[in-house]
Design a protein around this motif. Structure first.
Motif, PDB file in Angstrom:
ATOM      1  N   GLU A 143      49.538  37.065  53.173  1.00 35.25           N
ATOM      2  CA  GLU A 143      48.800  36.076  52.384  1.00 35.25           C
ATOM      3  C   GLU A 143      47.298  36.221  52.584  1.00 35.25           C
ATOM      4  O   GLU A 143      46.523  35.979  51.653  1.00 35.25           O
ATOM      5  CB  GLU A 143      49.248  34.657  52.760  1.00 35.25           C
ATOM      6  CG  GLU A 143      50.646  34.306  52.290  1.00 35.25           C
ATOM      7  CD  GLU A 143      50.959  32.827  52.474  1.00 35.25           C
ATOM      8  OE1 GLU A 143      50.127  32.107  53.080  1.00 35.25           O
ATOM      9  OE2 GLU A 143      52.022  32.385  52.001  1.00 35.25           O
ATOM     10  N   THR A 154      45.494  38.946  52.970  1.00 36.62           N
ATOM     11  CA  THR A 154      44.954  39.992  52.096  1.00 36.62           C
ATOM     12  C   THR A 154      44.797  39.474  50.672  1.00 36.62           C
ATOM     13  O   THR A 154      43.791  39.725  50.013  1.00 36.62           O
ATOM     14  CB  THR A 154      45.872  41.225  52.114  1.00 36.62           C
ATOM     15  OG1 THR A 154      45.988  41.703  53.461  1.00 36.62           O
ATOM     16  CG2 THR A 154      45.305  42.326  51.250  1.00 36.62           C
ATOM     17  N   LYS A 155      45.795  38.743  50.182  1.00 33.75           N
ATOM     18  CA  LYS A 155      45.699  38.169  48.832  1.00 33.75           C
ATOM     19  C   LYS A 155      44.565  37.145  48.756  1.00 33.75           C
ATOM     20  O   LYS A 155      43.824  37.097  47.763  1.00 33.75           O
ATOM     21  CB  LYS A 155      47.017  37.507  48.447  1.00 33.75           C
ATOM     22  CG  LYS A 155      48.185  38.479  48.305  1.00 33.75           C
ATOM     23  CD  LYS A 155      49.474  37.724  47.981  1.00 33.75           C
ATOM     24  CE  LYS A 155      50.656  38.681  47.896  1.00 33.75           C
ATOM     25  NZ  LYS A 155      51.933  37.959  47.636  1.00 33.75           N
ATOM     26  N   PRO A 177      45.019  44.955  47.568  1.00 33.32           N
ATOM     27  CA  PRO A 177      46.062  44.577  48.533  1.00 33.32           C
ATOM     28  C   PRO A 177      47.189  45.601  48.625  1.00 33.32           C
ATOM     29  O   PRO A 177      47.718  45.861  49.709  1.00 33.32           O
ATOM     30  CB  PRO A 177      46.569  43.230  47.992  1.00 33.32           C
ATOM     31  CG  PRO A 177      45.416  42.680  47.208  1.00 33.32           C
ATOM     32  CD  PRO A 177      44.777  43.882  46.577  1.00 33.32           C
ATOM     33  N   ARG A 178      47.563  46.194  47.494  1.00 26.59           N
ATOM     34  CA  ARG A 178      48.647  47.184  47.508  1.00 26.59           C
ATOM     35  C   ARG A 178      48.210  48.461  48.211  1.00 26.59           C
ATOM     36  O   ARG A 178      48.983  49.056  48.974  1.00 26.59           O
ATOM     37  CB  ARG A 178      49.083  47.496  46.076  1.00 26.59           C
ATOM     38  CG  ARG A 178      49.711  46.304  45.356  1.00 26.59           C
ATOM     39  CD  ARG A 178      50.158  46.655  43.958  1.00 26.59           C
ATOM     40  NE  ARG A 178      50.760  45.513  43.279  1.00 26.59           N
ATOM     41  CZ  ARG A 178      51.228  45.520  42.038  1.00 26.59           C
ATOM     42  NH1 ARG A 178      51.168  46.648  41.336  1.00 26.59           N
ATOM     43  NH2 ARG A 178      51.751  44.437  41.513  1.00 26.59           N
ATOM     44  N   TRP A 213      46.836  27.002  48.666  1.00 25.05           N
ATOM     45  CA  TRP A 213      46.368  27.799  47.524  1.00 25.05           C
ATOM     46  C   TRP A 213      45.372  27.008  46.680  1.00 25.05           C
ATOM     47  O   TRP A 213      44.444  27.580  46.104  1.00 25.05           O
ATOM     48  CB  TRP A 213      47.555  28.273  46.686  1.00 25.05           C
ATOM     49  CG  TRP A 213      48.406  29.247  47.448  1.00 25.05           C
ATOM     50  CD1 TRP A 213      49.651  29.021  47.982  1.00 25.05           C
ATOM     51  CD2 TRP A 213      48.052  30.584  47.821  1.00 25.05           C
ATOM     52  NE1 TRP A 213      50.100  30.134  48.645  1.00 25.05           N
ATOM     53  CE2 TRP A 213      49.145  31.116  48.559  1.00 25.05           C
ATOM     54  CE3 TRP A 213      46.929  31.389  47.598  1.00 25.05           C
ATOM     55  CZ2 TRP A 213      49.143  32.412  49.072  1.00 25.05           C
ATOM     56  CZ3 TRP A 213      46.926  32.678  48.106  1.00 25.05           C
ATOM     57  CH2 TRP A 213      48.012  33.183  48.831  1.00 25.05           C
ATOM     58  N   ALA A 270      41.285  38.824  48.647  1.00 25.70           N
ATOM     59  CA  ALA A 270      41.099  39.447  47.334  1.00 25.70           C
ATOM     60  C   ALA A 270      40.610  38.432  46.311  1.00 25.70           C
ATOM     61  O   ALA A 270      39.686  38.702  45.533  1.00 25.70           O
ATOM     62  CB  ALA A 270      42.407  40.087  46.877  1.00 25.70           C
ATOM     63  N   LEU A 271      41.235  37.260  46.290  1.00 24.93           N
ATOM     64  CA  LEU A 271      40.807  36.226  45.345  1.00 24.93           C
ATOM     65  C   LEU A 271      39.396  35.738  45.673  1.00 24.93           C
ATOM     66  O   LEU A 271      38.581  35.505  44.778  1.00 24.93           O
ATOM     67  CB  LEU A 271      41.794  35.054  45.382  1.00 24.93           C
ATOM     68  CG  LEU A 271      43.166  35.344  44.765  1.00 24.93           C
ATOM     69  CD1 LEU A 271      44.163  34.275  45.146  1.00 24.93           C
ATOM     70  CD2 LEU A 271      43.045  35.455  43.242  1.00 24.93           C
ATOM     71  N   ILE A 312      42.154  41.798  43.250  1.00 27.20           N
ATOM     72  CA  ILE A 312      43.318  40.913  43.310  1.00 27.20           C
ATOM     73  C   ILE A 312      44.628  41.690  43.283  1.00 27.20           C
ATOM     74  O   ILE A 312      45.574  41.364  44.008  1.00 27.20           O
ATOM     75  CB  ILE A 312      43.270  39.912  42.138  1.00 27.20           C
ATOM     76  CG1 ILE A 312      42.055  38.981  42.284  1.00 27.20           C
ATOM     77  CG2 ILE A 312      44.552  39.088  42.065  1.00 27.20           C
ATOM     78  CD1 ILE A 312      41.797  38.117  41.072  1.00 27.20           C
ATOM     79  N   VAL A 313      44.709  42.733  42.464  1.00 26.70           N
ATOM     80  CA  VAL A 313      45.976  43.439  42.249  1.00 26.70           C
ATOM     81  C   VAL A 313      46.051  44.756  43.022  1.00 26.70           C
ATOM     82  O   VAL A 313      47.014  45.020  43.748  1.00 26.70           O
ATOM     83  CB  VAL A 313      46.189  43.708  40.738  1.00 26.70           C
ATOM     84  CG1 VAL A 313      47.494  44.476  40.521  1.00 26.70           C
ATOM     85  CG2 VAL A 313      46.215  42.403  39.963  1.00 26.70           C
TER      86      VAL A 313
END
Length: 475
Positions: free
Chosen positions: A132, A134-135, A320-321, A8, A138-139, A316-317
């Protein structure tokens, strides 16, 4: 496979790389008038402070991706930062027009090494962990709008309160930090067997650079000018030679069979059209705020901050969902459709309009669409390639977005000029031109949504990022 305990922190450095690559395209905007006075730029060649970076960056991305595969992504990532550092120092110290443009070209070369190797490192760290990944994407994606907005803010502050060379010197401590942190944080990614296809590298770099050069220069000299068409013809010849070389070489720079992956091709087309729709929107919205509503450069950048924040939060939020719930294809098509709706709404701007009614609501809708569309198209383009071709896939998707951005901006600039955008001082004519360009961008986004719906495949409703088509298990 054991998890990298520093992954990370490594992602933070990768996101910083994306932030810097984008910031370097936007930070110089406010500084251009003072650079013109100090270095003696003419009005006609001042735009090349921007274009020199973009042309070299776009031309070398594919080569940068292949170098990552052959010599290791970590090595090329660090090399890119070293080149960017040198170019930034030279750009700040330059005392002539020629030296400034050469230094900007060096910066572009550094960024062309950083961008694809950063994406390759991201896939090495998270590619085997779909949740992970996808997150992480996103970042990474959120760093781009953050870099663009930060460039406008920092460019204004530095130019106003320090001096324009510091828009370049700012890169130096960040590059040094990246060079120190890279060996400790990034996976080694050793050298792969193979040789560099020099003939292919020269022809594709020359062809892409010529194409970007013709596109970014066309609004200045005219689409119908002989120089524009001769340059485009030269680009086409070089790219045709490149394809012939790739078809005949045993170890080509770009394996042509990579495009037999339907999802990889579809995702790159989506990225190309996404850039072609998004960048003109950002460009003409800034002009509308400044030339029609009367905002100065710094308040204009601040006016776009809500849109930037929504993109970052959305990537970010929310994205992904949505991908986890509905899958990659549905998310991408919906995002492009929402982007088209937001751009169509923005096209209703009025000469006597206001920020709160004409800009803010529609720009937030467009930002939501961008947030939903960017991550699934990027993830699919990367995960649909063979693991050993991760750098190449990264170079291709970066090139697709950059070429699309240049094409879209050039085409929408011509459309705006044809509808009155050249009439400086006439708010009604300017608004008509900007409205036409925004409507054209909406059409591009809508076409992208239709094409994605037709061409992108998905299985079991799961994100395409978890289903690589060209990995050994699925070939």
């Amino acid at each position: 496979m054991s998890r990298n305990p520093h992954r990370w922190w490594a992602l933070a450095l990768i996101a910083l790389a994306q932030f810097m690559v984008i910031m370097d395209t936007s930070i110089i905007g406010v500084a251009l008038p003072k650079m013109q006075n100090d270095l003696g730029f003419t009005p006609s060649n001042l735009s090349w402070v921007f274009n020199a970076y973009v042309v070299v960056f776009g031309g070398l991305l594919l080569l940068g991706g292949r170098l990552s595969d052959l010599y290791g992504a970590r090595r090329i990532f660090a090399t890119g930062w070293a080149v960017l550092l040198a170019g930034s120092a030279a750009a700040g110290l330059a005392g002539t027009v020629e030296l400034e443009l050469a230094a900007r070209a060096v910066q572009g070369a550094g960024s062309a090494l950083i961008a694809p190797s950063a994406l390759t490192l991201l896939m090495m760290l998270f590619g085997d962990r779909p949740a992970e990944l996808t997150k992480a994407l996103a970042l990474y994606g959120a760093a781009a709008p953050a870099g663009g907005t930060a460039g406008v803010f920092l460019g204004g502050v530095i130019t106003e309160y320090v001096s324009w060379p510091w828009v370049f010197y700012l890169n130096i401590p960040i590059a040094l930090l990246a060079l120190i942190a890279t060996p400790a944080l990034m996976p080694s990614g050793g050298k792969r067997p193979g040789s560099l296809d020099l003939a292919g590298a020269l022809t594709v770099t020359g062809g892409l650079a010529a194409a970007v050069y013709a596109i970014v220069r066309a609004p200045e000299v005219g689409w119908n000018s002989a120089s524009t068409w001769l340059t485009l013809a030269g680009s086409a010849v070089l790219l045709a030679v490149f394809l012939l070389i790739q078809a005949r070489r045993r170890q080509p720079l770009m394996r042509l069979g990579i495009f037999t992956s339907r999802n990889l091709t579809a995702a790159n087309l989506a990225q190309l059209l996404l850039g072609a729709a998004w960048i003109p929107m950002w460009f003409f919205l800034n002009l509308y705020l400044q030339q029609v509503l009367g905002f100065s450069a710094f308040p204009s950048g601040a006016a776009l901050l809500p849109m930037t924040v929504l993109i970052m939060v959305g990537m970010i939020v929310l994205a992904p969902r949505v991908i986890g719930r509905f899958g990659t294809k549905t998310t991408l098509v919906a995002g492009l459709a929402v982007l088209a709706a937001g751009l169509g709404w923005l096209a209703l701007i009025r000469p006597t309009g206001s920020y709160l009614t004409d800009v803010l609501p529609a720009s937030l809708v467009a930002a939501l669409g961008m947030a939903l569309a960017f991550i699934p198209s990027l993830g699919t383009a990367l995960s649909s390639a063979r693991p050993e071709e991760g750098g190449l896939a990264s170079g291709i998707v970066n090139t697709s977005y950059q070429i699309g951005s240049a094409l879209g901006l050039a085409a929408m600039t011509a459309l705006a000029a044809a509808n009155g955008a050249d009439a400086l001082g006439d708010p009604a004519a300017l608004t008509g031109g900007y409205s036409a360009a925004l409507l054209g961008a909406a059409g591009i986004a809508l076409a992208a949504a239709v094409l994605a719906a037709i061409t992108l495949t998905g299985r079991d409703g799961k994100p395409a990022a978890t289903q690589p088509e060209n990995t050994p298990a699925t070939r």
